[in-house]
Design a protein around this motif. Structure first.
Motif, PDB file in Angstrom:
ATOM      1  N   LYS A   1      12.251   0.766  -2.944  1.00 28.03           N
ATOM      2  CA  LYS A   1      13.404   1.275  -2.188  1.00 28.03           C
ATOM      3  C   LYS A   1      13.004   2.467  -1.330  1.00 28.03           C
ATOM      4  CE  LYS A   1      17.551   1.616  -3.676  1.00 28.03           C
ATOM      5  NZ  LYS A   1      18.776   1.914  -4.424  1.00 28.03           N
ATOM      6  N   LEU A   2      12.189   3.362  -1.889  1.00 26.29           N
ATOM      7  CA  LEU A   2      11.758   4.531  -1.122  1.00 26.29           C
ATOM      8  C   LEU A   2      10.839   4.097   0.022  1.00 26.29           C
ATOM      9  CD1 LEU A   2      11.914   7.553  -0.732  1.00 26.29           C
ATOM     10  CD2 LEU A   2       9.997   7.789  -2.331  1.00 26.29           C
ATOM     11  N   ALA A   3       9.961   3.134  -0.227  1.00 24.83           N
ATOM     12  CA  ALA A   3       9.079   2.642   0.833  1.00 24.83           C
ATOM     13  C   ALA A   3       9.900   2.037   1.976  1.00 24.83           C
ATOM     14  CB  ALA A   3       8.093   1.621   0.266  1.00 24.83           C
ATOM     15  N   HIS A   4      10.901   1.226   1.634  1.00 23.23           N
ATOM     16  CA  HIS A   4      11.770   0.648   2.668  1.00 23.23           C
ATOM     17  C   HIS A   4      12.534   1.743   3.411  1.00 23.23           C
ATOM     18  CE1 HIS A   4      11.294  -3.677   2.237  1.00 23.23           C
ATOM     19  NE2 HIS A   4      11.231  -3.496   0.922  1.00 23.23           N
ATOM     20  N   TYR A   5      12.989   2.735   2.680  1.00 21.31           N
ATOM     21  CA  TYR A   5      13.704   3.858   3.300  1.00 21.31           C
ATOM     22  C   TYR A   5      12.798   4.593   4.286  1.00 21.31           C
ATOM     23  CZ  TYR A   5      16.410   8.225   3.606  1.00 21.31           C
ATOM     24  OH  TYR A   5      17.106   9.320   4.060  1.00 21.31           O
TER      25      TYR A   5
ATOM     26  N   THR B   1      17.843  14.097  13.439  1.00 21.04           N
ATOM     27  CA  THR B   1      18.524  13.884  12.162  1.00 21.04           C
ATOM     28  C   THR B   1      17.819  12.752  11.419  1.00 21.04           C
ATOM     29  OG1 THR B   1      20.106  12.347  13.150  1.00 21.04           O
ATOM     30  CG2 THR B   1      20.761  14.661  13.031  1.00 21.04           C
ATOM     31  N   ILE B   2      18.031  12.723  10.119  1.00 22.46           N
ATOM     32  CA  ILE B   2      17.441  11.696   9.263  1.00 22.46           C
ATOM     33  C   ILE B   2      18.567  10.879   8.661  1.00 22.46           C
ATOM     34  CG2 ILE B   2      16.032  11.281   7.194  1.00 22.46           C
ATOM     35  CD1 ILE B   2      14.433  12.562   9.478  1.00 22.46           C
ATOM     36  N   THR B   3      18.442   9.576   8.759  1.00 20.66           N
ATOM     37  CA  THR B   3      19.433   8.671   8.198  1.00 20.66           C
ATOM     38  C   THR B   3      19.531   8.871   6.690  1.00 20.66           C
ATOM     39  OG1 THR B   3      18.781   7.066   9.880  1.00 20.66           O
ATOM     40  CG2 THR B   3      20.101   6.240   8.027  1.00 20.66           C
ATOM     41  N   ALA B   4      20.729   8.991   6.182  1.00 23.61           N
ATOM     42  CA  ALA B   4      20.923   9.152   4.730  1.00 23.61           C
ATOM     43  C   ALA B   4      20.559   7.868   4.012  1.00 23.61           C
ATOM     44  CB  ALA B   4      22.382   9.524   4.435  1.00 23.61           C
ATOM     45  N   PRO B   5      20.063   7.986   2.786  1.00 19.84           N
ATOM     46  CA  PRO B   5      19.740   6.777   2.018  1.00 19.84           C
ATOM     47  C   PRO B   5      21.011   6.008   1.664  1.00 19.84           C
ATOM     48  CG  PRO B   5      19.553   8.717   0.633  1.00 19.84           C
ATOM     49  CD  PRO B   5      19.818   9.197   2.022  1.00 19.84           C
ATOM     50  N   LYS B   6      20.874   4.706   1.569  1.00 21.01           N
ATOM     51  CA  LYS B   6      22.014   3.866   1.198  1.00 21.01           C
ATOM     52  C   LYS B   6      22.324   4.078  -0.269  1.00 21.01           C
ATOM     53  CE  LYS B   6      21.181   0.268   4.640  1.00 21.01           C
ATOM     54  NZ  LYS B   6      20.371   1.103   5.482  1.00 21.01           N
ATOM     55  N   GLU B   7      23.603   4.238  -0.564  1.00 19.77           N
ATOM     56  CA  GLU B   7      24.024   4.441  -1.946  1.00 19.77           C
ATOM     57  C   GLU B   7      24.139   3.107  -2.655  1.00 19.77           C
ATOM     58  OE1 GLU B   7      27.198   7.124  -2.802  1.00 19.77           O
ATOM     59  OE2 GLU B   7      26.768   8.339  -1.038  1.00 19.77           O
ATOM     60  N   GLU B   8      23.797   3.139  -3.928  1.00 20.77           N
ATOM     61  CA  GLU B   8      23.956   1.966  -4.780  1.00 20.77           C
ATOM     62  C   GLU B   8      25.445   1.689  -4.923  1.00 20.77           C
ATOM     63  OE1 GLU B   8      21.611  -0.002  -6.817  1.00 20.77           O
ATOM     64  OE2 GLU B   8      20.371   0.752  -5.192  1.00 20.77           O
ATOM     65  N   SER B   9      25.837   0.436  -4.846  1.00 15.27           N
ATOM     66  CA  SER B   9      27.240   0.113  -5.064  1.00 15.27           C
ATOM     67  C   SER B   9      27.568   0.262  -6.546  1.00 15.27           C
ATOM     68  CB  SER B   9      27.559  -1.301  -4.586  1.00 15.27           C
ATOM     69  OG  SER B   9      26.793  -2.233  -5.303  1.00 15.27           O
ATOM     70  N   GLN B  10      28.724   0.746  -6.821  1.00 14.82           N
ATOM     71  CA  GLN B  10      29.162   1.013  -8.193  1.00 14.82           C
ATOM     72  C   GLN B  10      29.921  -0.163  -8.781  1.00 14.82           C
ATOM     73  OE1 GLN B  10      28.112   3.731  -9.717  1.00 14.82           O
ATOM     74  NE2 GLN B  10      27.196   4.564  -7.869  1.00 14.82           N
ATOM     75  N   GLY B  11      29.742  -1.390  -8.176  1.00 14.48           N
ATOM     76  CA  GLY B  11      30.451  -2.598  -8.541  1.00 14.48           C
ATOM     77  C   GLY B  11      30.519  -2.884  -9.922  1.00 14.48           C
TER      78      GLY B  11
ATOM     79  N   GLU C   1       0.828  -1.204   0.000  1.00 19.65           N
ATOM     80  CA  GLU C   1       0.000   0.000   0.000  1.00 19.65           C
ATOM     81  C   GLU C   1       0.871   1.267   0.000  1.00 19.65           C
ATOM     82  OE1 GLU C   1      -3.229   2.373   2.812  1.00 19.65           O
ATOM     83  OE2 GLU C   1      -2.834   0.259   3.224  1.00 19.65           O
ATOM     84  N   LEU C   2       1.935   1.242   0.786  1.00 17.71           N
ATOM     85  CA  LEU C   2       2.836   2.392   0.838  1.00 17.71           C
ATOM     86  C   LEU C   2       3.489   2.618  -0.519  1.00 17.71           C
ATOM     87  CD1 LEU C   2       4.199   4.653   2.441  1.00 17.71           C
ATOM     88  CD2 LEU C   2       5.904   2.974   3.213  1.00 17.71           C
ATOM     89  N   GLU C   3       3.979   1.564  -1.131  1.00 21.88           N
ATOM     90  CA  GLU C   3       4.610   1.692  -2.440  1.00 21.88           C
ATOM     91  C   GLU C   3       3.621   2.221  -3.476  1.00 21.88           C
ATOM     92  OE1 GLU C   3       7.233  -0.812  -5.700  1.00 21.88           O
ATOM     93  OE2 GLU C   3       6.492  -1.870  -3.930  1.00 21.88           O
ATOM     94  N   ALA C   4       2.384   1.755  -3.437  1.00 16.85           N
ATOM     95  CA  ALA C   4       1.358   2.231  -4.381  1.00 16.85           C
ATOM     96  C   ALA C   4       1.074   3.714  -4.168  1.00 16.85           C
ATOM     97  CB  ALA C   4       0.081   1.411  -4.230  1.00 16.85           C
ATOM     98  N   ALA C   5       0.993   4.141  -2.912  1.00 16.25           N
ATOM     99  CA  ALA C   5       0.755   5.556  -2.619  1.00 16.25           C
ATOM    100  C   ALA C   5       1.926   6.408  -3.107  1.00 16.25           C
ATOM    101  CB  ALA C   5       0.531   5.757  -1.116  1.00 16.25           C
TER     102      ALA C   5
END
Length: 183
Positions: free
Chosen positions: A147-151, A173-183, A125-129
């Protein structure tokens, strides 16, 4: 300056400005626009700041009266900021109130829909919203806002651990989003 309403008490004004700046910076994290499906547009930035503020306000609902008053001052600063931005974009004095009413309705509507999904722990439901609000022109269900819903769930969980005195001092403070690995 957008914080003209808060001149009554310079200490309170400092707290409001500092906390609003932290929340705004969290909503402007570049990774959100790179990897979390947040559009880098005026509306995308409004949506992301609204999302961060909604999570912050949810935390202040269970806090002291002074924290709730701080949260109210922050929401006033947010709408003052929107008003200022619209005027800078050249929207007439007659057009601003109508648009402000629309933005307020959008903001509080999102608070309700995100709140219901968060309260029930309904990630679907959160992702749909989020998809409806961040990408209203794109009805494609394949567009993932997961990813945004999990964040958001992560932020909310972290905010629940913030002591009330930290909230009252405007030091959340707000936790920064996890960065995608550039692997």
């Amino acid at each position: 300056m957008i914080f003209g309403l808060f001149r009554k008490n310079s200490r309170n004004q400092e707290i409001v400005e500092r906390q609003y700046a932290v929340l705004t910076a969290a909503a402007r994290e570049p990774e959100l626009y790179r990897s979390y499906a947040v559009p880098d547009t005026v509306i995308g930035r409004f949506e992301m700041l609204s999302t961060v503020l909604i999570l912050y306000f949810r935390r202040t609902q269970s806090a002291s009266d002074s924290s709730k008053a701080l949260a109210q001052s922050i929401v006033e600063a947010f709408f003052e900021d929107i008003d200022h931005s619209m005027r800078e974009l050249g929207i007439s004095d007659h057009g601003v109130p109508k648009r402000m009413k629309k933005f307020a309705s959008m903001f509080y509507g999102r608070g309700d829909s995100y709140g219901r999904a968060l309260d029930s722990g309904d990630l679907v439901e959160l992702e749909a919203a989020l998809r409806r609000n961040f990408h209203p022109e794109n009805a494609d269900p394949a567009l993932s806002m997961q990813k945004l819903a999990h964040y958001m769930l992560e932020i909310e969980a972290n905010l629940k651990t913030v002591p009330d005195d930290v909230v009252a001092r405007g030091e959340v403070t707000i936790t920064a989003p996890k960065e995608e690995s550039q692997g």
